[in-house]
Motif scaffolding. Sequence first.
Motif, PDB file in Angstrom:
ATOM      1  N   TYR A 175     127.037 -21.121  67.304  1.00 46.97           N
ATOM      2  CA  TYR A 175     127.184 -21.965  66.119  1.00 46.97           C
ATOM      3  C   TYR A 175     128.640 -22.391  65.952  1.00 46.97           C
ATOM      4  O   TYR A 175     129.549 -21.732  66.468  1.00 46.97           O
ATOM      5  CB  TYR A 175     126.716 -21.212  64.871  1.00 46.97           C
ATOM      6  N   LYS A 177     130.240 -22.200  63.239  1.00 50.54           N
ATOM      7  CA  LYS A 177     130.847 -21.155  62.398  1.00 50.54           C
ATOM      8  C   LYS A 177     129.805 -20.059  62.190  1.00 50.54           C
ATOM      9  O   LYS A 177     128.635 -20.239  62.554  1.00 50.54           O
ATOM     10  CB  LYS A 177     131.340 -21.737  61.073  1.00 50.54           C
ATOM     11  N   PRO A 179     126.908 -18.168  61.249  1.00 52.27           N
ATOM     12  CA  PRO A 179     125.711 -18.520  60.471  1.00 52.27           C
ATOM     13  C   PRO A 179     125.307 -17.440  59.477  1.00 52.27           C
ATOM     14  O   PRO A 179     124.538 -17.699  58.548  1.00 52.27           O
ATOM     15  CB  PRO A 179     124.631 -18.696  61.557  1.00 52.27           C
ATOM     16  N   ASN A 182     127.684 -18.679  56.606  1.00 54.88           N
ATOM     17  CA  ASN A 182     127.707 -20.107  56.250  1.00 54.88           C
ATOM     18  C   ASN A 182     126.323 -20.725  56.449  1.00 54.88           C
ATOM     19  O   ASN A 182     125.852 -20.839  57.584  1.00 54.88           O
ATOM     20  CB  ASN A 182     128.727 -20.857  57.109  1.00 54.88           C
ATOM     21  N   THR A 183     125.692 -21.131  55.366  1.00 54.19           N
ATOM     22  CA  THR A 183     124.342 -21.700  55.459  1.00 54.19           C
ATOM     23  C   THR A 183     124.344 -23.069  56.141  1.00 54.19           C
ATOM     24  O   THR A 183     123.302 -23.529  56.613  1.00 54.19           O
ATOM     25  CB  THR A 183     123.711 -21.835  54.057  1.00 54.19           C
ATOM     26  N   ASP A 184     125.501 -23.720  56.173  1.00 49.98           N
ATOM     27  CA  ASP A 184     125.576 -25.052  56.785  1.00 49.98           C
ATOM     28  C   ASP A 184     126.023 -24.991  58.254  1.00 49.98           C
ATOM     29  O   ASP A 184     126.355 -26.022  58.848  1.00 49.98           O
ATOM     30  CB  ASP A 184     126.512 -25.955  55.995  1.00 49.98           C
ATOM     31  N   ALA A 185     126.044 -23.796  58.831  1.00 47.76           N
ATOM     32  CA  ALA A 185     126.451 -23.666  60.232  1.00 47.76           C
ATOM     33  C   ALA A 185     125.472 -24.410  61.132  1.00 47.76           C
ATOM     34  O   ALA A 185     124.261 -24.383  60.915  1.00 47.76           O
ATOM     35  CB  ALA A 185     126.509 -22.189  60.622  1.00 47.76           C
ATOM     36  N   LYS A 186     126.010 -25.080  62.155  1.00 47.39           N
ATOM     37  CA  LYS A 186     125.172 -25.861  63.070  1.00 47.39           C
ATOM     38  C   LYS A 186     125.148 -25.202  64.449  1.00 47.39           C
ATOM     39  O   LYS A 186     126.189 -24.789  64.955  1.00 47.39           O
ATOM     40  CB  LYS A 186     125.709 -27.293  63.171  1.00 47.39           C
TER      41      LYS A 186
END
Length: 245
Positions: A175, A177, A179, A182-186
Motif C-alpha cells: 500500500y 501508506k 492500511p 489509514n482508511t484511504d490507503a491504496k
Amino acid sequence: MDDGGANKPKPTYKRVLLKISGEALMGDQGYGLHPPTVERIAREVKAVRDLGVEICMVIGGGNIFRGLAGSAQGMERTTADYMGMLATVMNALAMQSALEGMGVFTRVISAIRMDEVAEPYIRRRAVRHLEKKRVIIFAAGTGNPYFTTDTAATLRANEMACEAIFKGTKVDGVYDKDPMKNTDAKRYSDITYDDVLVKNLKVMDASAIALARDNDLPIIVFSLDEPGGFRGILSGQGTYTIVHG
C-alpha cells in the motif's frame, strides 16, 4: 510434475521461496510461538507443496529476539544479530515439526553449523532436496551479522533458482501508506523495485530489494492471514502485489 488430477490447477511457478516474519508465528500472543498458528501456516505450505510446487522457506526471529532492538538497548550489534539468527533456528525447527506432523518431508538448513539439529548449507544438496519435493527451511540468515532475514531470503532464492519470492504479511499487498492506520490507503497491484525503494514502502529492506532487482526476481506480497491465500495465488487467484522490474 504430476498432472494426474483433472481438477488440479497448474501452478504459476514451479519453485518458490516463502518469506515470513517470526511475528507471524505468534498468533495473538505478544511473544514466542503459538502452535495453532504454526500449524495453520504449515497447512498452507503443504497445500502448495501438494500442487507440485517446490518450496523453500525463510522465517524471521523477531518473535523471540530482534537483533537491532537488542543493539539499541546497549548490546553489541554483532552479538545481538547472532542471537537473532539462533532465534530463527528455533522457529525453523517448530515449522519443521508441524510440517512433518502432516507427512511433509522437511529439512532445516542452517547457515551456522549445528549438526545435531540442522544440516549445514551446501547449495547442491539443498537443490537436490527441492527436486525430491522436500520442503527446505533456511535458518540462521546468511550466517553473518548486519544482514537481515529479508536479504537472506533473496540470496537463497537466487541460489536455489526460485522463480519468485512470496512475502507473507498481515495485509494483502503493498500500500502507499499503512492500511492499518489509514482508511484511504491504496493498494498497488504491481510496482517496480525502484518505486519501492524511492517511496520507502518497507516491503523488504533495501539490500533485499536491490538484490532481487539485480537478478530480476519478482516479489509477491500477500496476506498470510487469508486462508488458502498462498495456494490461491499460485493457482492464479487471490489478491496480492507483485514487485518487478
